[in-house]
Scaffold this motif. Structure first.
Motif, PDB file in Angstrom:
ATOM      1  N   UNK B 126       0.840  -1.211   0.000  1.00 31.49           N
ATOM      2  CA  UNK B 126       0.000   0.000   0.000  1.00 31.49           C
ATOM      3  C   UNK B 126       0.871   1.257   0.000  1.00 31.49           C
ATOM      4  N   UNK B 127       1.969   1.207   0.766  1.00 34.42           N
ATOM      5  CA  UNK B 127       2.919   2.328   0.786  1.00 34.42           C
ATOM      6  C   UNK B 127       3.445   2.612  -0.614  1.00 34.42           C
ATOM      7  N   UNK B 142      -0.124   6.569   6.805  1.00 35.55           N
ATOM      8  CA  UNK B 142      -1.366   6.278   7.529  1.00 35.55           C
ATOM      9  C   UNK B 142      -2.066   5.035   6.951  1.00 35.55           C
ATOM     10  N   UNK B 143      -2.307   5.046   5.639  1.00 38.02           N
ATOM     11  CA  UNK B 143      -3.051   3.931   5.049  1.00 38.02           C
ATOM     12  C   UNK B 143      -2.237   2.638   5.079  1.00 38.02           C
ATOM     13  N   UNK B 146      -2.458   1.376   8.773  1.00 42.76           N
ATOM     14  CA  UNK B 146      -3.811   0.980   9.171  1.00 42.76           C
ATOM     15  C   UNK B 146      -4.253  -0.283   8.429  1.00 42.76           C
ATOM     16  N   UNK B 147      -4.047  -0.310   7.111  1.00 40.15           N
ATOM     17  CA  UNK B 147      -4.519  -1.462   6.347  1.00 40.15           C
ATOM     18  C   UNK B 147      -3.642  -2.693   6.584  1.00 40.15           C
ATOM     19  N   UNK B 148      -2.365  -2.483   6.900  1.00 41.62           N
ATOM     20  CA  UNK B 148      -1.502  -3.610   7.261  1.00 41.62           C
ATOM     21  C   UNK B 148      -1.998  -4.272   8.544  1.00 41.62           C
ATOM     22  N   UNK B 149      -2.357  -3.438   9.519  1.00 40.02           N
ATOM     23  CA  UNK B 149      -2.920  -3.928  10.777  1.00 40.02           C
ATOM     24  C   UNK B 149      -4.179  -4.768  10.494  1.00 40.02           C
ATOM     25  N   UNK B 196      -0.937   6.957  14.855  1.00 41.94           N
ATOM     26  CA  UNK B 196       0.261   6.874  15.690  1.00 41.94           C
ATOM     27  C   UNK B 196       1.517   6.674  14.847  1.00 41.94           C
ATOM     28  N   UNK B 197       1.386   5.854  13.807  1.00 43.19           N
ATOM     29  CA  UNK B 197       2.556   5.564  12.971  1.00 43.19           C
ATOM     30  C   UNK B 197       3.025   6.830  12.251  1.00 43.19           C
ATOM     31  N   UNK B 198       2.062   7.678  11.829  1.00 37.32           N
ATOM     32  CA  UNK B 198       2.442   8.947  11.192  1.00 37.32           C
ATOM     33  C   UNK B 198       3.238   9.802  12.178  1.00 37.32           C
TER      34      UNK B 198
END
Lengths: 96, 222
Positions: B126-127, B142-143, B146-149, B196-198
């Motif tokens: 996605x990155x 962000x995406x 979030x989408x990996x999680x 949080x990751x951002x």
């Protein structure tokens, strides 16, 4: 928006998302772990199911388990804080 | 996303070990190379591992009335590529299996596949996709996180559905059941993890918004 204020807003939004289920009436429930609910769903689908292997060691109580989870978080947060702090102090020296 | 000790049939347990092993082996080689060739990336690698260590210990409430935990594997997957997260994730899952009786040794292969392989690879894909499409670093981070999680939890649901198909509705019915328990609960947590990751990515790079910040973190550029 500066990076700092953007970070504060992002952290506030993350905190609000996590706090919402606890604060908004009507949402929420028992707040059991989803891992445990998955395990229960298996037991329901397969009555009489017995796991074929047991953990080698189990924390003797919920308190001990909570403590070990806290230890895991503390180790991670400690390292992360150290690295971020080091980075920040280096940058400050470079700025001078 | 932890499948508890002894809860996968032997054949499935062995199969997931076989599926995960090559990823972990490649990850170990890659990690060794990063540590040798890019000493300046060492601390960032430690930071990526530490971030996953914290987040996977935090059980948070969700709107479904269950608690679950984020994975924290997106950050490292974005900076270093998904392979190294296979190694770091395995270390975390071993810690939890041995000291917390959370997850297990027989289910380690399956849990590594969901948290340390499927999640990080989804994040990385996605990155790359969003950056390629011209999205800003913050949006792509962000995406990806979030989408990996979410991908990790969807994988867990699929693993359990494969092992325990519903007597009438089969795999699909079982997937909906386990998906409801794992993936739906995870949606708000995944959004929080993305935010949080951002923040942590900003803090690590200290140079938010610059196109080369990620390659600096991974030690590929100075």
């Amino acid at each position: 928006m500066s990076t700092r204020s953007r970070n504060i807003w992002l952290l506030a939004a993350a905190a609000a998302i996590i706090a919402a289920p606890l604060l908004i009436p009507g949402l929420g429930g028992e707040f059991k772990g989803s891992d445990d609910r998955g395990t229960e769903a298996i037991a329901e689908a397969r009555p009489g199911f017995e796991p074929w292997f047991k953990p080698l060691w189990k924390p003797p109580s919920d308190e001990v388990e909570a403590g070990l989870f806290a230890l895991q978080a503390a180790i991670g947060a400690g390292f992360l804080g150290y690295i971020l702090g080091r980075r920040a102090s280096k940058k400050n020296v470079a700025d001078r | 996303m932890h499948i508890m000790e002894g809860f996968l049939p032997v054949g499935h347990a062995v199969g997931w070990f076989a599926a995960s092993a090559p990823f972990v082996a490649v990850g170990a080689v890659r990690m060794k190379r990063i540590l040798q060739e890019r000493p300046e990336a060492r601390l960032n690698l430690a930071a990526a591992g530490a971030f996953a260590f914290v987040l996977s210990a935090l059980k948070m409430p969700s709107v479904t009335g269950s608690c679950s935990h984020p994975t924290g594997t997106g950050l490292g997957a974005i900076i270093f590529g998904p392979s190294v997260m296979a190694v770091l994730g395995t270390i975390i899952l071993l810690f939890q299996a041995l000291l917390l009786a959370h997850g297990g040794l027989t289910t380690l292969g399956a849990n590594v596949f969901s948290m340390a392989i499927a999640g990080p690879w989804a994040s990385y894909a996605i990155w790359k996709l969003l950056r390629g499409a011209g999205a800003s670093i913050a949006i792509a981070v962000f995406f990806a996180a979030a989408l990996g999680d979410l991908a990790t939890y969807a994988t867990t649901a699929a693993q359990l559905a494969l092992a325990y198909p519903d007597a009438e509705s089969g795999f699909a019915g079982s997937l909906i059941k386990f998906g409801g328990i794992f993936a739906v609960t995870q949606i708000p947590l995944a959004i929080a993890e993305g935010l949080l990751t951002v923040v942590v990515m900003n803090a690590l790079s200290g140079r938010a918004g610059q196109a080369d910040e990620i390659t600096v973190l991974s030690g590929e550029a100075r």
